[in-house]
Scaffold this motif. Sequence first.
Motif, PDB file in Angstrom:
ATOM      1  N   PRO A 249       0.825  -1.205   0.000  1.00  0.00           N
ATOM      2  CA  PRO A 249       0.000   0.000   0.000  1.00  0.00           C
ATOM      3  C   PRO A 249       0.866   1.265   0.000  1.00  0.00           C
ATOM      4  O   PRO A 249       1.793   1.400   0.797  1.00  0.00           O
ATOM      5  N   VAL A 250       0.551   2.192  -0.911  1.00  0.00           N
ATOM      6  CA  VAL A 250       1.231   3.488  -0.976  1.00  0.00           C
ATOM      7  C   VAL A 250       0.175   4.571  -1.145  1.00  0.00           C
ATOM      8  O   VAL A 250      -0.890   4.330  -1.723  1.00  0.00           O
ATOM      9  N   ALA A 251       0.454   5.754  -0.621  1.00  0.00           N
ATOM     10  CA  ALA A 251      -0.521   6.846  -0.676  1.00  0.00           C
ATOM     11  C   ALA A 251       0.098   8.092  -1.281  1.00  0.00           C
ATOM     12  O   ALA A 251       1.258   8.418  -1.022  1.00  0.00           O
ATOM     13  N   ALA A 252      -0.694   8.797  -2.088  1.00  0.00           N
ATOM     14  CA  ALA A 252      -0.303  10.083  -2.657  1.00  0.00           C
ATOM     15  C   ALA A 252      -1.430  11.070  -2.384  1.00  0.00           C
ATOM     16  O   ALA A 252      -2.593  10.681  -2.252  1.00  0.00           O
ATOM     17  N   TRP A 253      -1.084  12.360  -2.299  1.00  0.00           N
ATOM     18  CA  TRP A 253      -2.098  13.375  -2.007  1.00  0.00           C
ATOM     19  C   TRP A 253      -1.957  14.550  -2.960  1.00  0.00           C
ATOM     20  O   TRP A 253      -0.905  14.780  -3.549  1.00  0.00           O
ATOM     21  N   ALA A 254      -3.049  15.281  -3.106  1.00  0.00           N
ATOM     22  CA  ALA A 254      -3.040  16.515  -3.888  1.00  0.00           C
ATOM     23  C   ALA A 254      -3.939  17.510  -3.168  1.00  0.00           C
ATOM     24  O   ALA A 254      -4.900  17.128  -2.499  1.00  0.00           O
ATOM     25  N   MET A 255      -3.610  18.801  -3.307  1.00  0.00           N
ATOM     26  CA  MET A 255      -4.307  19.814  -2.505  1.00  0.00           C
ATOM     27  C   MET A 255      -4.797  20.984  -3.349  1.00  0.00           C
ATOM     28  O   MET A 255      -4.245  21.300  -4.397  1.00  0.00           O
ATOM     29  N   ARG A 256      -5.872  21.614  -2.880  1.00  0.00           N
ATOM     30  CA  ARG A 256      -6.276  22.931  -3.344  1.00  0.00           C
ATOM     31  C   ARG A 256      -5.961  23.861  -2.175  1.00  0.00           C
ATOM     32  O   ARG A 256      -6.653  23.882  -1.167  1.00  0.00           O
ATOM     33  N   GLU A 257      -4.883  24.617  -2.292  1.00  0.00           N
ATOM     34  CA  GLU A 257      -4.410  25.475  -1.213  1.00  0.00           C
ATOM     35  C   GLU A 257      -4.577  26.938  -1.609  1.00  0.00           C
ATOM     36  O   GLU A 257      -4.121  27.358  -2.668  1.00  0.00           O
ATOM     37  N   LEU A 258      -5.229  27.700  -0.743  1.00  0.00           N
ATOM     38  CA  LEU A 258      -5.374  29.129  -0.963  1.00  0.00           C
ATOM     39  C   LEU A 258      -4.144  29.816  -0.389  1.00  0.00           C
ATOM     40  O   LEU A 258      -3.967  29.902   0.817  1.00  0.00           O
ATOM     41  N   SER A 259      -3.303  30.282  -1.278  1.00  0.00           N
ATOM     42  CA  SER A 259      -2.020  30.820  -0.855  1.00  0.00           C
ATOM     43  C   SER A 259      -1.602  31.954  -1.788  1.00  0.00           C
ATOM     44  O   SER A 259      -1.894  31.908  -3.000  1.00  0.00           O
ATOM     45  N   PRO A 260      -0.909  32.966  -1.246  1.00  0.00           N
ATOM     46  CA  PRO A 260      -0.397  34.042  -2.109  1.00  0.00           C
ATOM     47  C   PRO A 260       0.554  33.532  -3.183  1.00  0.00           C
ATOM     48  O   PRO A 260       0.732  34.168  -4.219  1.00  0.00           O
ATOM     49  N   ARG A 261       1.133  32.360  -2.942  1.00  0.00           N
ATOM     50  CA  ARG A 261       2.081  31.801  -3.906  1.00  0.00           C
ATOM     51  C   ARG A 261       1.390  31.087  -5.058  1.00  0.00           C
ATOM     52  O   ARG A 261       2.033  30.712  -6.036  1.00  0.00           O
ATOM     53  N   ARG A 262       0.080  30.867  -4.933  1.00  0.00           N
ATOM     54  CA  ARG A 262      -0.646  30.111  -5.953  1.00  0.00           C
ATOM     55  C   ARG A 262      -1.686  31.013  -6.605  1.00  0.00           C
ATOM     56  O   ARG A 262      -2.513  31.606  -5.913  1.00  0.00           O
ATOM     57  N   SER A 263      -1.633  31.111  -7.912  1.00  0.00           N
ATOM     58  CA  SER A 263      -2.559  31.992  -8.630  1.00  0.00           C
ATOM     59  C   SER A 263      -3.791  31.249  -9.143  1.00  0.00           C
ATOM     60  O   SER A 263      -4.813  31.863  -9.435  1.00  0.00           O
ATOM     61  N   LEU A 264      -3.697  29.921  -9.261  1.00  0.00           N
ATOM     62  CA  LEU A 264      -4.808  29.131  -9.784  1.00  0.00           C
ATOM     63  C   LEU A 264      -5.621  28.495  -8.663  1.00  0.00           C
ATOM     64  O   LEU A 264      -5.182  28.425  -7.510  1.00  0.00           O
ATOM     65  N   CYS A 265      -6.793  28.026  -9.036  1.00  0.00           N
ATOM     66  CA  CYS A 265      -7.623  27.188  -8.167  1.00  0.00           C
ATOM     67  C   CYS A 265      -8.078  27.890  -6.889  1.00  0.00           C
ATOM     68  O   CYS A 265      -8.187  27.264  -5.831  1.00  0.00           O
TER      69      CYS A 265
END
Length: 446
Positions: free
Chosen positions: A154-170
């Motif tokens: 078993p292996v796990a991967a994650w992805a995020m929607r982060e509201l951050s000044p460094r991120r312009s998308l999403c």
Amino acid sequence: MALASVVTLGLGSMPSGALAGEPAGAVDAAGTTATVEGAGPANAAGAFRSAPGSRGGYAFAGNARRIDGAVSTADAAELEPGRTYRSTLPGTGKVYYRLELDATTNIYASVTAVPPAGRTASVIDGVKVSLEDVEGRSCDVDTASFGAAGSPHPVAAWAMRELSPRRSLCKEAGTYYVAVERVDPDGEGSSPDPWETELTAVSEPPLERTGATIAPREWDSAPPEPVPGKPERRRGGAGFALAAPVGHGVWRDDIRPGQTLFYKVPVDWGRQLHATAELGSSASAGGGGYVAAALDLDLYNPARGHVVDVGIGYDGDQKAESLAPLPPVAHVNRHAVSRQVGAMRFAGSYYLVAHLSAEVADGFGDAPVPLTLRVRLSGAAQDGPGYAGEAVPSDVFTVTGQDRQAAAAGGDAVFRALAVGGIGTGSALLVGLGVWTLVARRRALP
């Protein structure tokens, strides 16, 4: 733990099929139910043996809802934060799931891939998780592979929607998609069969006041000495839902080739986690064998996001390796350039996942190998960052007194046997409660 709490956990968390002979369920010390893939009919002894760390399967959360991944975003089923889902991943191609997000909270989606048991796989095969907006733009992507050993586990991967000044998308409210696929489905030795998956999504509220946007530049990054002392026995669990609670100390178990063990460590805000894994000497030592990537130890954060890992080679003599030094848990770690440091962004249960390569059996037989975990927690606990609202689930980024107690005591063996195996008869329940009454009285004595 109070007797009243024990009664509540023992009755309220009982798997619904335990009395009817359905596949065995299991309950951890905190009352989390899980179903063990490949477990046989429930019985007080057999189910207890098969649940923790069984090579026969991964312990999926018992409350996981079955959903199908869609080959098109138009048909994607919704993932609700705070819930756990069970699905399958085909041998080739992407599958999609849907998230409905507001414009104020961060979201973390994690996928645990459970490949069928086998001896070999492509070393780069694994699972890839992406979070995308409705225009197909990537918010985040992560991959998890089997590593150098090429031993399926078993292996796990994650992805995020982060509201951050460094991120312009999403940043906008609306519909988003979680895309899941194999990393190297055509690799040598990789199974073409579908994989079982366990999916979670958790949300994190914004801060009451805007905090710092720069990660700490200085922290104690010197590797500490491993925790000394005699190991205490603590059986590892067979999945995230059944991870065995451990705290600061030395913990001992046995791990067989091909087996994966899960442990969880409660880590408060401001505390620093360090862990060392040791493989003990084998009775089969001296045969000249060597496995370059025998043990893989991974650390995951409370959102089941991968933090760091370390591998240990094995020649039959005792070996030890430590995880790379990590910063104290802090909200501002998310602003670090390093994803490893950024993953130490919230308090809660961190997971240590140990996998012993199936290849070890070739040189040293199928007998279990002694595994010791030396877990160090340093630094003083601090107050949280001041969230403007609650996370979902509400306890995911906190450490409670019950968490600390479970990590120190590990739960009572009698309770775990009854809870995991299911209550076969009313008499067994009465006996179990009677034992707990006696235990509670003894603990109350000076």
